[in-house]
Design a protein around this motif. Structure first.
Motif, short mmCIF file in Angstrom:
data_model
loop_
_atom_site.label_atom_id
_atom_site.label_comp_id
_atom_site.label_asym_id
_atom_site.label_seq_id
_atom_site.Cartn_x
_atom_site.Cartn_y
_atom_site.Cartn_z
N LEU A 14 19.89 -17.27 -32.59
CA LEU A 14 19.88 -16.95 -31.17
C LEU A 14 19.55 -15.48 -30.96
O LEU A 14 18.79 -15.12 -30.07
CB LEU A 14 21.25 -17.29 -30.55
N VAL A 15 20.13 -14.61 -31.78
CA VAL A 15 19.85 -13.18 -31.67
C VAL A 15 18.37 -12.93 -31.95
O VAL A 15 17.70 -12.19 -31.24
CB VAL A 15 20.73 -12.38 -32.65
N GLY A 16 17.84 -13.56 -33.00
CA GLY A 16 16.44 -13.37 -33.32
C GLY A 16 15.52 -13.86 -32.22
O GLY A 16 14.53 -13.22 -31.89
N SER A 17 15.86 -15.00 -31.61
CA SER A 17 15.05 -15.53 -30.52
C SER A 17 15.08 -14.59 -29.33
O SER A 17 14.05 -14.35 -28.68
CB SER A 17 15.57 -16.91 -30.10
N ASP A 18 16.25 -14.04 -29.04
CA ASP A 18 16.35 -13.09 -27.94
C ASP A 18 15.47 -11.87 -28.19
O ASP A 18 14.84 -11.33 -27.28
CB ASP A 18 17.80 -12.64 -27.75
N ARG A 19 15.43 -11.44 -29.43
CA ARG A 19 14.62 -10.27 -29.76
C ARG A 19 13.13 -10.57 -29.61
O ARG A 19 12.37 -9.75 -29.09
CB ARG A 19 14.92 -9.80 -31.18
N VAL A 20 12.71 -11.73 -30.06
CA VAL A 20 11.30 -12.11 -29.90
C VAL A 20 10.92 -12.16 -28.43
O VAL A 20 9.86 -11.66 -28.03
CB VAL A 20 11.03 -13.48 -30.58
N LEU A 21 11.80 -12.73 -27.62
CA LEU A 21 11.52 -12.79 -26.18
C LEU A 21 11.48 -11.40 -25.57
O LEU A 21 10.64 -11.12 -24.69
CB LEU A 21 12.58 -13.64 -25.48
N ALA A 22 12.36 -10.51 -26.01
CA ALA A 22 12.36 -9.14 -25.49
C ALA A 22 11.05 -8.44 -25.81
O ALA A 22 10.49 -7.71 -24.97
CB ALA A 22 13.55 -8.36 -26.06
N VAL A 23 10.53 -8.65 -27.02
CA VAL A 23 9.25 -8.04 -27.40
C VAL A 23 8.12 -8.63 -26.55
O VAL A 23 7.24 -7.90 -26.07
CB VAL A 23 8.98 -8.27 -28.90
N LEU A 24 8.14 -9.94 -26.34
CA LEU A 24 7.11 -10.58 -25.53
C LEU A 24 7.11 -10.04 -24.10
O LEU A 24 6.06 -9.73 -23.53
CB LEU A 24 7.32 -12.10 -25.53
N ILE A 25 8.30 -9.93 -23.52
CA ILE A 25 8.42 -9.41 -22.15
C ILE A 25 7.94 -7.96 -22.09
O ILE A 25 7.27 -7.55 -21.13
CB ILE A 25 9.87 -9.54 -21.66
N GLU A 26 8.28 -7.18 -23.10
CA GLU A 26 7.83 -5.79 -23.12
C GLU A 26 6.31 -5.72 -23.20
O GLU A 26 5.68 -4.90 -22.51
CB GLU A 26 8.47 -5.07 -24.31
N LEU A 27 5.70 -6.56 -24.01
CA LEU A 27 4.24 -6.59 -24.08
C LEU A 27 3.62 -6.95 -22.73
O LEU A 27 2.58 -6.40 -22.36
CB LEU A 27 3.79 -7.61 -25.14
N ALA A 28 4.25 -7.88 -22.03
CA ALA A 28 3.72 -8.31 -20.74
C ALA A 28 3.67 -7.16 -19.73
O ALA A 28 2.84 -7.16 -18.82
CB ALA A 28 4.55 -9.46 -20.18
N GLY A 29 4.55 -6.19 -19.90
CA GLY A 29 4.57 -5.04 -19.00
C GLY A 29 3.68 -3.90 -19.44
O GLY A 29 3.69 -2.83 -18.81
N ARG A 30 2.91 -4.11 -20.52
CA ARG A 30 2.05 -3.05 -21.04
C ARG A 30 0.61 -3.57 -21.21
O ARG A 30 0.19 -3.90 -22.33
CB ARG A 30 2.59 -2.53 -22.38
N PRO A 31 -0.14 -3.69 -20.13
CA PRO A 31 -1.50 -4.23 -20.21
C PRO A 31 -2.41 -3.47 -21.17
O PRO A 31 -3.35 -4.05 -21.73
CB PRO A 31 -2.01 -4.13 -18.77
N GLN A 32 -2.14 -2.19 -21.37
CA GLN A 32 -2.98 -1.39 -22.27
C GLN A 32 -2.55 -1.52 -23.72
O GLN A 32 -3.15 -0.92 -24.61
CB GLN A 32 -2.92 0.09 -21.86
N GLY A 33 -1.49 -2.30 -23.96
CA GLY A 33 -1.01 -2.50 -25.31
C GLY A 33 0.08 -1.51 -25.69
O GLY A 33 0.36 -0.55 -24.96
N ALA A 34 0.71 -1.74 -26.84
CA ALA A 34 1.79 -0.88 -27.30
C ALA A 34 1.80 -0.85 -28.82
O ALA A 34 1.47 -1.84 -29.48
CB ALA A 34 3.13 -1.38 -26.77
N SER A 35 2.21 0.27 -29.36
CA SER A 35 2.32 0.39 -30.81
C SER A 35 3.64 -0.21 -31.28
O SER A 35 4.55 -0.46 -30.48
CB SER A 35 2.27 1.86 -31.22
N LEU A 36 3.75 -0.42 -32.58
CA LEU A 36 5.00 -0.91 -33.15
C LEU A 36 6.14 0.04 -32.83
O LEU A 36 7.24 -0.38 -32.48
CB LEU A 36 4.84 -1.07 -34.67
N GLU A 37 5.87 1.34 -32.91
CA GLU A 37 6.90 2.34 -32.62
C GLU A 37 7.34 2.25 -31.16
O GLU A 37 8.54 2.33 -30.85
CB GLU A 37 6.39 3.74 -32.93
N ASP A 38 6.38 2.08 -30.24
CA ASP A 38 6.71 1.96 -28.81
C ASP A 38 7.62 0.76 -28.57
O ASP A 38 8.62 0.87 -27.84
CB ASP A 38 5.43 1.77 -27.98
N LEU A 39 7.28 -0.36 -29.17
CA LEU A 39 8.04 -1.58 -28.94
C LEU A 39 9.43 -1.49 -29.56
O LEU A 39 10.42 -1.94 -28.96
CB LEU A 39 7.29 -2.78 -29.50
#
Length: 260
Positions: A14-39
């Motif tokens: 469950l924790v891992g799934s929450d983290r994957v979703l958090a990364v996906l949502i963060e990507l959705a808010g960054r149309p220009q993309g994001a680095s691994l460090e940013d995420l």
């Protein structure tokens, strides 16, 4: 009731799934993309953990890595999102009305629903021509109290002045422009006018330069469940009094397109 997870749903998953979703949502808010460090910084997780989440998303086509080492939403995510939106029953139901409004008045038509104290725009049709268009987005949100669609839906949910005043005092009436109604009693009077007239207006109350008129998205008795349809216009092209003069046409056009 025990708080112990069921055997087939371990807590760490469950924790891992929450983290994957958090990364996906963060990507959705960054149309220009994001680095691994940013995420990693954005989701407060180690880079190795975020990298595993990105690997899972990439395998599913929901994320992709550009040539400069930045991650963006994947094409499969976009395909799924647009396909889902186009197939939604409420979008299909209101689409003829939105198209008819945009073509008839040369302005932008929206369909929105109420979500707590905000409205969510589920569908939008821009006019077929015109150099200047409204920058609203499907899925975008605005405070309900200063939008025409929000006022229409709140007038249905809040049956009288006392209920409106109580709601306004509980949630507040944020001032978005100099024209936003921020006094609870004045807001109650505004919603009373909405109930009498059967439509609501936004007189540049959410964004300066934009007027809006909203009507029920279906038969009036069902407007609370059906959402609201609005015609949003640039004030210099279609002043509020012109919108109100067209209220009868707008209501009739929507009713014909949706209710037949």
């Amino acid at each position: 009731m025990s708080d112990t997870p069921e055997p087939d749903v371990p807590a760490e998953r469950l924790v891992g799934s929450d983290r994957v979703l958090a990364v996906l949502i963060e990507l959705a808010g960054r149309p220009q993309g994001a680095s691994l460090e940013d995420l990693a910084r954005a989701v407060s997780s180690p880079k190795s953990t975020v990298h595993r989440a990105l690997a899972s998303l990439t395998r599913a086509g929901l994320a992709a890595k550009s040539g400069v080492g930045r991650y963006v939403l994947g094409d499969e995510f976009l395909r799924l999102a647009f396909a889902h939106h186009e197939a939604r029953p409420d979008h299909q139901r209101v689409l003829p009305a939105l198209v008819a409004l945009a073509e008839r008045f040369g302005e932008t038509a929206h369909y929105a629903v109420l979500d707590g104290t905000e409205v969510v725009y589920r569908s939008k049709i821009d006019p077929p021509s015109g150099a200047v268009r409204i920058t609203s987005t499907i899925g975008g949100r605005n405070p309900a109290h200063c939008t025409a669609v929000g006022k229409l839906l709140l007038a249905d949910r809040l049956p009288d002045d006392a209920a409106v005043v109580a709601w306004a005092r509980e949630h507040g009436l944020e001032r978005r422009t100099d024209r936003t109604i921020t006094d609870p009693d004045a807001f109650a009077a505004e919603l009373a006018r909405v109930r009498r007239r059967g439509y609501a207006v936004d007189d540049q109350e959410n964004e300066m330069g934009i007027n809006c008129l909203a009507v029920p998205a279906g038969i009036p008795a069902a407007r609370g469940a059906e959402g609201a349809i609005s015609l949003s216009a640039l004030a210099y092209r279609m002043p509020l009094d012109a919108l109100e003069d067209a209220a009868g046409q707008i209501t009739a056009l929507v009713a014909e397109a949706i209710d037949g």
